[in-house]
Design an enzyme around this catalytic site. Structure first.
Site, PDB file in Angstrom:
ATOM      1  N   LYS A 125      94.271  64.232  63.729  1.00  0.00           N
ATOM      2  CA  LYS A 125      93.306  65.312  63.456  1.00  0.00           C
ATOM      3  C   LYS A 125      92.196  64.861  62.507  1.00  0.00           C
ATOM      4  O   LYS A 125      92.333  63.874  61.789  1.00  0.00           O
ATOM      5  CB  LYS A 125      94.045  66.557  62.944  1.00  0.00           C
TER       6      LYS A 125
ATOM      7  N   ARG B  98     104.550  67.195  65.976  1.00  0.00           N
ATOM      8  CA  ARG B  98     103.831  67.215  67.266  1.00  0.00           C
ATOM      9  C   ARG B  98     102.831  66.066  67.243  1.00  0.00           C
ATOM     10  O   ARG B  98     101.893  66.093  66.440  1.00  0.00           O
ATOM     11  CB  ARG B  98     103.128  68.569  67.414  1.00  0.00           C
TER      12      ARG B  98
HETATM   13  N1  HH2 Z   1      97.463  71.418  67.589  1.00  0.00           N
HETATM   14  C1  HH2 Z   1      96.750  71.356  68.729  1.00  0.00           C
HETATM   15  C2  HH2 Z   1      97.174  72.059  69.870  1.00  0.00           C
HETATM   16  N2  HH2 Z   1      98.302  72.793  69.863  1.00  0.00           N
HETATM   17  N3  HH2 Z   1     100.209  73.588  68.716  1.00  0.00           N
HETATM   18  C3  HH2 Z   1     100.926  73.673  67.589  1.00  0.00           C
HETATM   19  N4  HH2 Z   1     102.052  74.395  67.564  1.00  0.00           N
HETATM   20  N5  HH2 Z   1     100.557  73.021  66.438  1.00  0.00           N
HETATM   21  C4  HH2 Z   1      99.430  72.262  66.381  1.00  0.00           C
HETATM   22  O1  HH2 Z   1      99.128  71.706  65.299  1.00  0.00           O
HETATM   23  C5  HH2 Z   1      98.616  72.157  67.562  1.00  0.00           C
HETATM   24  C6  HH2 Z   1      99.048  72.855  68.730  1.00  0.00           C
HETATM   25  C7  HH2 Z   1      95.511  70.518  68.768  1.00  0.00           C
HETATM   26  O2  HH2 Z   1      95.781  69.209  69.194  1.00  0.00           O
HETATM   27  P1  HH2 Z   1      95.570  68.665  70.682  1.00  0.00           P
HETATM   28  O3  HH2 Z   1      96.423  69.400  71.653  1.00  0.00           O
HETATM   29  O4  HH2 Z   1      95.726  67.212  70.733  1.00  0.00           O
HETATM   30  O5  HH2 Z   1      94.023  68.932  70.975  1.00  0.00           O
HETATM   31  P2  HH2 Z   1      93.255  69.953  71.880  1.00  0.00           P
HETATM   32  O6  HH2 Z   1      93.548  71.307  71.339  1.00  0.00           O
HETATM   33  O7  HH2 Z   1      91.824  69.538  71.733  1.00  0.00           O
HETATM   34  O8  HH2 Z   1      93.779  69.818  73.289  1.00  0.00           O
END
Ligand code: HH2
Length: 285
Positions: A232, A267
């Site tokens: 992040k 995660r």
């Molecule tokens: N962070 C993201 C998405 N979903 N769910 C939970 N429970 N906790 C988190 O910290 C979290 C999440 C963001 O990361 P990512 O899926 O890699 O990115 P994007 O939202 O751009 O797909």
């Protein structure tokens, strides 16, 4: 704060569709974004076959859960309709459940998407809006699946504009406790409720650090805690690494702290690397 009965002392969490084993301590949730625009891996696994292959690779590299999402939640991201989310995730879930027993979580805030994903074989709901869609709580209770409840200030469209708190730890904690108690009212047992401070969701660098420094307060609630720091931007702000793919060592530091403090699920995108981090921390402890 009133201490609660400790759901996080149960080492094995079992439900009709799955099982998670916390006897070693922390487990890994591998991120599988079936999106064209996710902040760190957008487009890489948008193709169904590539997504399936990557999901399977993560299970080999140590993921105990695969978290499938079809909508980027990066700051300013465009919402994706329920139909389009379903179109993206269902073939991936259907293929993965034939090839692995690792439980799949569906990362969505829409109950229609969650319901269809559960019918296709998903076994956990990951809701970054912590049951803002009332049907989500009923669905998780009816289907007897675990839920992950995350805190976010604002929406992905506006959350990073000017996040503000009087007391970030107290406010996030209070919100999550309220949502967790609401989830229990829907009939979801404590051991199937996971709380998540939502690193990067309506938080400045200092807010994120404050939450991580105080993550033990979340663990002390008795609910199991999930933390997502992987790649992040707050890590990039500290290290100067612009590219998310170059934030792996920074991620490792945050994962190590989470494991030491007793977080149940991390995660992450880099499952092999973080699996090593978790194993070494467990061995030392
Ligand atoms: N962070 C993201 C998405 N979903 N769910 C939970 N429970 N906790 C988190 O910290 C979290 C999440 C963001 O990361 P990512 O899926 O890699 O990115 P994007 O939202 O751009 O797909």
């Amino acid at each position: 704060m009133k201490r609660m009965t400790k759901a996080n002392s149960t080492k094995i969490v079992e439900w009709p569709k799955g099982r998670l084993d916390f006897s070693a301590g922390c487990i890994i949730m591998g991120v599988l974004n079936v999106t064209p625009d996710s902040f760190s891996d957008g487009g890489r696994f948008f193709n169904t076959d590539k997504a399936i292959q990557h999901g399977l690779e993560m299970t080999v590299k140590g993921a105990a859960i695969i978290d499938i999402g079809a909508e980027s939640t990066r700051p300013g991201a465009e919402p994706v309709t329920a139909d389009e989310q379903i179109r993206r995730v269902v073939p991936v879930i259907e293929a993965l459940i034939k090839k692995t027993d690792v439980p799949i979580s569906i990362d969505t805030n829409k109950s229609e998407v969650a319901q269809t994903a559960l019918e296709a074989g998903a076994a956990i709901i990951n809701d970054i809006t912590a049951l803002s869609d009332n049907r989500m709580g009923e669905l998780a209770a009816e289907q007897q699946v675990p839920v992950i409840l995350m805190h976010m200030q604002g929406t992905p469209a506006n959350m990073q504009i000017e996040p503000k708190y009087q007391d970030v730890v107290g406010e996030v904690l209070q919100f999550l406790l309220e949502r967790a108690q609401q989830a229990e009212k829907f009939g979801i047992p404590k051991e199937r409720i996971f709380i998540d401070p939502g690193i990067g969701f309506g938080k400045t660098l200092e807010h994120n650090l404050e939450l991580l420094r105080n993550i033990d307060k979340f663990i002390a609630t008795g609910y199991r805690v999930l933390v997502g720091t992987s790649r992040k931007s707050f890590i990039g702000k500290i290290t100067g690494e612009e590219k998310p793919s170059q934030r792996i060592f920074g991620t490792a530091a945050s994962v190590a702290i989470c494991v030491v403090k007793g977080v149940s699920i991390v995660r992450v995108h880099d499952t092999a690397e973080m699996n090593d981090v978790v194993k070494v921390v467990h061995a030392i402890m």
